[in-house]
Design an enzyme around this catalytic site. Structure first.
Site, PDB file in Angstrom:
ATOM      1  CE  LYS A 107      -1.374  56.738  19.071  1.00 21.46           C
ATOM      2  NZ  LYS A 107      -0.657  56.699  17.570  1.00 21.46           N
TER       3      LYS A 107
HETATM    4  C1  LIG Z   1      -0.847  55.742  16.669  1.00 20.76           C
HETATM    5  C2  LIG Z   1      -0.846  55.850  15.265  1.00 20.76           C
HETATM    6  C3  LIG Z   1      -1.343  55.072  14.335  1.00 20.76           C
HETATM    7  C4  LIG Z   1      -2.064  53.600  14.772  1.00 20.76           C
HETATM    8  O1  LIG Z   1      -3.395  53.882  15.435  1.00 20.76           O
HETATM    9  P1  LIG Z   1      -4.072  52.618  15.995  1.00 20.76           P
HETATM   10  O2  LIG Z   1      -5.435  53.292  16.500  1.00 20.76           O
HETATM   11  O3  LIG Z   1      -3.241  52.295  17.144  1.00 20.76           O
HETATM   12  O4  LIG Z   1      -4.372  51.582  14.929  1.00 20.76           O
HETATM   13  C5  LIG Z   1      -1.019  55.207  12.991  1.00 20.76           C
HETATM   14  N1  LIG Z   1      -0.516  56.320  12.511  1.00 20.76           N
HETATM   15  C6  LIG Z   1      -0.094  57.132  13.341  1.00 20.76           C
HETATM   16  C7  LIG Z   1       0.606  58.400  12.974  1.00 20.76           C
HETATM   17  C8  LIG Z   1      -0.176  57.020  14.702  1.00 20.76           C
HETATM   18  O5  LIG Z   1       0.336  58.053  15.920  1.00 20.76           O
END
Ligand SMILES: *Cc1c(COP(=O)(O)O)cnc(C)c1O
Length: 432
Positions: A107
């Site tokens: 993210k």
């Molecule tokens: C947010 C997140 C996901 C999921 O990602 P999306 O884009 O919402 O499908 C998977 N793994 C981790 C560690 C995350 O923080």
């Protein structure tokens, strides 16, 4: 680039408006009106480009009418300042490590790019933009780190007291400067209700410029396409390359679809979920049936109504047959996930986090019928973020990266507030 709403293809807005607004008024999602294909010269010579150059080529092609090249260069230079290496486990299995940023999760890519584009579009305003974020843990950390020291922007993070992990709390409360943390004596839903109320409060929005750092902001999606190209360039491009994506809200997978539309030769996508298997169920049956989310050990994927599904449908013109030709769905429960973590460690001496383990299992199952394919598993977070799960499963202590370990010594700075709206509003007015 102009963008439309998935609920109304005729209402076009500029990229600037889409970034600052986050969501269209009709509650659809913004999508680019036109997705350009990158030049053959670039696509055929990927390995000669640095990660920054890859990012610049993609964003430059998409955004050339929205942000002048040298400004974009500065944004990319600041935002994409850590690598995305591919680790080969064997002939088939490869891991794309997306955890080398400040909050140790993928993210960071989206949050850092969004922060800088928001700041860029806000630069001619004389008033600061105040971003309100309610978090149950993980998103807040990436957003806080992403906006840290960003000119013209202040961030207020609301988190439920006692309900985030110790290290998560440190990620939210130790930065200081333009980041403020409000420790709310309530639940995550209370935090979210306070934020929602603030956005609807005209007497407040007349005084302060408020915005959100919503996870479905288009400025979070675009930079997530960069690392699909970056991964592709590091592997044998003559093979069938398959991406296995651990998914919750499906932003990450949607960014992969964007990369494919822009010309990246991806053979197939794997939508890997925990027991919150709304999308695998759709791929199997053609029925989209959102449900309340179920708690799991891969908790960043505990999503019962994935917000980016509307974008996926849009890309495939709402046609089930088209979508299932490009994407296969697989889901696993917590016990299987734990076994996956153990298997990856025993077979490859590699420590994978619970989210990556779900994608590992999915690619392994896909491989039965496609034994020649080269799988790239998106490792979305560093295993040290999930010590409580990974350490007992492997019966082993895990090294904590310095940037996470350092947080333990930093002092928490947060303002404790109750769930009363007027108290929150007064705090905002007194402080900004
Ligand atoms: C947010 C997140 C996901 C999921 O990602 P999306 O884009 O919402 O499908 C998977 N793994 C981790 C560690 C995350 O923080």
């Amino acid at each position: 680039m102009q963008l439309y709403s998935t609920k109304n293809s005729k209402a076009l807005v500029s990229f600037k408006e889409a970034v600052l607004k986050g969501l269209p008024d009709d509650n659809g999602l913004f999508m680019p009106e036109f997705i350009p294909v990158l030049s053959k010269d670039f696509l055929n010579n990927l390995s000669q480009y640095s990660f920054k150059d890859v990012a610049l080529e993609i964003s430059g092609t998409l955004l050339k009418e929205s942000i002048p090249e040298q400004d974009l260069e500065k944004i990319i230079g600041d935002a994409i300042n850590f690598p995305a290496p591919v680790v080969a486990l064997d002939f088939n299995f490869h891991v794309l490590e997306l955890f080398h940023g400040p909050s140790l999760a993928f993210k960071d890519f989206g949050a850092r790019f969004m922060a800088r584009t928001m700041s860029y579009f806000n630069k001619d305003e004389d008033q600061d933009l105040i971003i309100l974020v309610a978090t149950s843990g993980d998103t807040g950390g990436a957003v806080a780190a992403g906006f840290y020291n960003t000119p013209g922007i202040k961030v207020v993070i609301l988190y439920p007291s006692g309900k985030v992990s110790h290290l998560q709390e440190k990620q939210l409360t130790t930065l200081g400067n333009n980041i403020s943390a409000l420790e709310i004596q309530g639940t995550f839903d209370d935090c979210q209700a306070l934020v929602k109320k603030a956005f609807l409060d005209k007497s407040l929005t007349n005084k302060l410029r408020l915005s959100s750092a919503n996870s479905i902001n288009i400025a979070r999606l675009i930079p997530q396409a960069f690392y699909y190209f970056e991964a592709y360039k590091q592997v044998d491009q003559s093979r069938d390359i398959v991406f296995a994506v651990p998914s919750g809200n499906f932003g990450n997978l949607t960014a992969g679809l964007l990369a494919k539309k822009m010309g990246l030769n991806i053979a197939h996508f794997i939508a890997a979920t925990n027991v919150n298997k709304i999308v695998p169920h759709y791929l199997e049956t053609g029925h989209y049936e959102p449900k309340p989310s179920i708690s799991t050990i891969s908790n960043a994927m505990d999503v019962g109504n994935p917000s980016n599904f509307a974008r996926m449908l849009d890309i495939y013109s709402s046609t089930w047959n088209n979508m299932k030709e490009s994407i296969s769905g697989f889901s696993y429960n917590d016990q299987e996930t734990k076994e996956g973590i153990v298997e990856v460690f025993e077979k490859y001496n590699y420590i994978i986090d619970p989210h990556g383990a779900v994608a590992y299992l999915a690619f392994k199952d896909y491989l039965h019928n496609h034994p020649e394919s080269l799988g790239i598993i998106l490792e979305t977070a560093h295993p040290a973020k999930f010590l409580d799960v990974v350490e007992p499963v492997l019966n082993k202590t895990i090294d904590i990266p310095e940037r996470l370990a350092n947080l333990a010594h930093k002092e928490k700075q947060a303002t404790l507030l109750n769930t009363n709206y007027q108290t929150f509003k007064n705090w905002l007015i007194d402080n900004y």
